[in-house]
Design an enzyme around this catalytic site. Structure first.
Site, PDB file in Angstrom:
ATOM      1  N   ARG A 282      11.683   3.727   2.482  1.00 19.87           N
ATOM      2  CA  ARG A 282      11.402   2.828   3.616  1.00 19.87           C
ATOM      3  C   ARG A 282      12.652   2.008   3.869  1.00 19.87           C
ATOM      4  O   ARG A 282      13.271   1.510   2.917  1.00 19.87           O
ATOM      5  CB  ARG A 282      10.236   1.911   3.277  1.00 19.87           C
ATOM      6  CG  ARG A 282      10.072   0.791   4.282  1.00 19.87           C
ATOM      7  CD  ARG A 282       8.817  -0.003   4.043  1.00 19.87           C
ATOM      8  NE  ARG A 282       7.627   0.749   4.446  1.00 19.87           N
ATOM      9  CZ  ARG A 282       6.396   0.251   4.488  1.00 19.87           C
ATOM     10  NH1 ARG A 282       6.192  -1.009   4.138  1.00 19.87           N
ATOM     11  NH2 ARG A 282       5.373   0.987   4.857  1.00 19.87           N
TER      12      ARG A 282
ATOM     13  N   HIS B   7       6.114   6.013  11.185  1.00 17.16           N
ATOM     14  CA  HIS B   7       5.488   5.837   9.867  1.00 17.16           C
ATOM     15  C   HIS B   7       4.521   7.005   9.663  1.00 17.16           C
ATOM     16  O   HIS B   7       3.300   6.823   9.671  1.00 17.16           O
ATOM     17  CB  HIS B   7       4.778   4.488   9.821  1.00 17.16           C
ATOM     18  CG  HIS B   7       4.389   4.018   8.451  1.00 17.16           C
ATOM     19  ND1 HIS B   7       4.379   4.841   7.333  1.00 17.16           N
ATOM     20  CD2 HIS B   7       3.997   2.785   8.022  1.00 17.16           C
ATOM     21  CE1 HIS B   7       3.977   4.133   6.289  1.00 17.16           C
ATOM     22  NE2 HIS B   7       3.754   2.889   6.677  1.00 17.16           N
TER      23      HIS B   7
ATOM     24  N   ARG C 214       0.798  -1.229   0.000  1.00 16.84           N
ATOM     25  CA  ARG C 214       0.000   0.000   0.000  1.00 16.84           C
ATOM     26  C   ARG C 214       0.828   1.276   0.000  1.00 16.84           C
ATOM     27  O   ARG C 214       0.525   2.223  -0.727  1.00 16.84           O
ATOM     28  CB  ARG C 214      -0.909   0.056   1.242  1.00 16.84           C
ATOM     29  CG  ARG C 214      -2.257  -0.573   1.028  1.00 16.84           C
ATOM     30  CD  ARG C 214      -2.718  -1.172   2.329  1.00 16.84           C
ATOM     31  NE  ARG C 214      -1.810  -2.252   2.673  1.00 16.84           N
ATOM     32  CZ  ARG C 214      -1.975  -3.511   2.278  1.00 16.84           C
ATOM     33  NH1 ARG C 214      -3.047  -3.846   1.621  1.00 16.84           N
ATOM     34  NH2 ARG C 214      -1.090  -4.455   2.566  1.00 16.84           N
ATOM     35  N   THR C 215       1.850   1.326   0.834  1.00 15.89           N
ATOM     36  CA  THR C 215       2.566   2.592   0.967  1.00 15.89           C
ATOM     37  C   THR C 215       3.249   2.938  -0.358  1.00 15.89           C
ATOM     38  O   THR C 215       3.096   4.042  -0.887  1.00 15.89           O
ATOM     39  CB  THR C 215       3.590   2.519   2.115  1.00 15.89           C
ATOM     40  OG1 THR C 215       2.893   2.133   3.297  1.00 15.89           O
ATOM     41  CG2 THR C 215       4.254   3.865   2.344  1.00 15.89           C
TER      42      THR C 215
ATOM     43  N   LYS D  63      24.960  -4.733  -2.986  1.00 17.80           N
ATOM     44  CA  LYS D  63      26.422  -4.778  -3.189  1.00 17.80           C
ATOM     45  C   LYS D  63      27.159  -4.110  -2.036  1.00 17.80           C
ATOM     46  O   LYS D  63      28.374  -3.972  -2.072  1.00 17.80           O
ATOM     47  CB  LYS D  63      26.786  -4.038  -4.477  1.00 17.80           C
ATOM     48  CG  LYS D  63      26.171  -4.592  -5.742  1.00 17.80           C
ATOM     49  CD  LYS D  63      26.614  -3.710  -6.913  1.00 17.80           C
ATOM     50  CE  LYS D  63      25.973  -4.126  -8.213  1.00 17.80           C
ATOM     51  NZ  LYS D  63      26.216  -3.116  -9.263  1.00 17.80           N
TER      52      LYS D  63
END
Ligand code: NCD
Length: 313
Positions: free
Chosen positions: A104, A132, A54-55, A83
């Site tokens: 995120r 959040h 959703r985000t 990496k």
């Protein structure tokens, strides 16, 4: 180049700014044609080092509906993080390509590090078990649309209150309003962190703790369910022991208010039985839609784009 504002924590926004974002989100629904080209030639990067449905997709849909473009990655594995590249280097690079970044990351504080390496706005789309803020804006818009107010509400927060970052940010936001009361429903091992208890005390917000959802339910105006955050546990046995602590079903809801608003940031695992989805009190998919509207308003706000209508961001 002047550094534009970031959104790292919900407290980065004043109460007045949150109200303006809500007004714009409502205006977007009322007058979508007014917004469809407003971000032409603007680019959003979504940098997701942790899974999301959703985000990330609501951010991307938001920018596309504003007439802008999106680029990014949806897992650390498909970026140079695999990496060994640092967050600082990734952000410093991507900041050269886009106008705004939503990121995120599993590590608390990663967006603060990122924000120090670029002049474009950084939006924290979730940092570990920390914050959040855009989920909180989503939650606030949902509460506003369903209840028409932020004050005089008894809010039950249920599930993993220890690791659930959406709960942490929601508490920070709601302590600003009058006569808000929290009922914190969790197993003893998953109680909210102490700093949030202090924060509620300082704001003189009433709160109580219980392990029992059923006895808490009748007093609630809002029930905010959360999943047990499997990925934050050190020990799988603890997760297995705690994962089924609460399951909301129609039988339990018999004792709840008619006007109860049932929220969940999603994803749901099994803490809300699917039979609840058709109950008029279930608002979690509506909440996901609110997430797109408020992220549209937020992108405009952080890019400093005024809407030119009756409302100004
Ligand atoms: C939440 C999150 O990522 O913290 N999901 C979301 O953004 N809607 C809740 C969760 O993952 O349980």
């Amino acid at each position: 180049m002047e550094k534009l504002r970031n959104l790292i924590n919900i407290t980065d926004l004043s109460t007045q700014e949150i109200e303006e974002l809500i007004q714009v989100a409502d205006d977007i629904v009322a007058r979508p044609e007014h917004y469809q080209d407003i971000c032409q030639h603007k680019k959003l990067a979504t940098l997701f080092f942790e899974p999301s449905t959703r985000t990330r997709l609501s951010f991307e849909a938001a920018m596309l509906e504003l007439g802008g473009s999106v680029l990014g990655f949806s897992s650390a594995n498909s970026s140079s993080a695999a990496k060994g590249e640092s967050v600082s280097d990734t952000i410093q690079t991507v900041g050269n390509y886009v106008d705004i970044i939503a990121m995120r990351h599993p590590k608390e504080g990663a967006p603060v590090v990122g924000a120090s390496r670029t002049s474009v706005p950084i939006i924290n789309a979730g940092d570990g078990g920390h914050f959040h803020p855009t989920q909180t804006l989503t939650d606030l818009l949902t509460i506003h649309r369903k209840k028409g107010r932020f004050d005089h509400l008894t809010i039950g927060l249920c599930g993993d209150l220890k690791f659930g970052r959406t709960v942490h940010s929601l508490i920070e936001a709601m302590t600003r309003y009058d006569s808000v009361e929290f009922v914190l429903i969790s197993p003893n091992e998953l109680q909210i962190p102490n700093y949030l208890k202090h924060l509620m005390d300082e704001a003189q917000v009433k709160w109580s703790e219980t392990t029992d959802l059923e006895t808490a339910l009748p007093a609630l105006d809002i029930l905010y369910m959360t999943r047990v955050q499997k990925e934050r546990f050190f020990n799988e046995a603890d997760y297995i022991r705690l994962k089924d602590s609460y399951i909301l079903d129609l039988d339990k809801l018999r004792h709840a208010q008619e006007e109860l608003v049932i929220m969940h940031p999603l994803p749901r695992v099994n803490e809300i039985a699917t039979e609840v989805d058709d109950d008029p009190r279930a608002c979690y998919f509506f909440q996901a839609l609110c997430g797109k509207h408020i992220r549209m308003a937020l992108i405009l706000f952080l890019l400093g784009i005024t809407t030119g209508g009756t409302q100004n961001v």
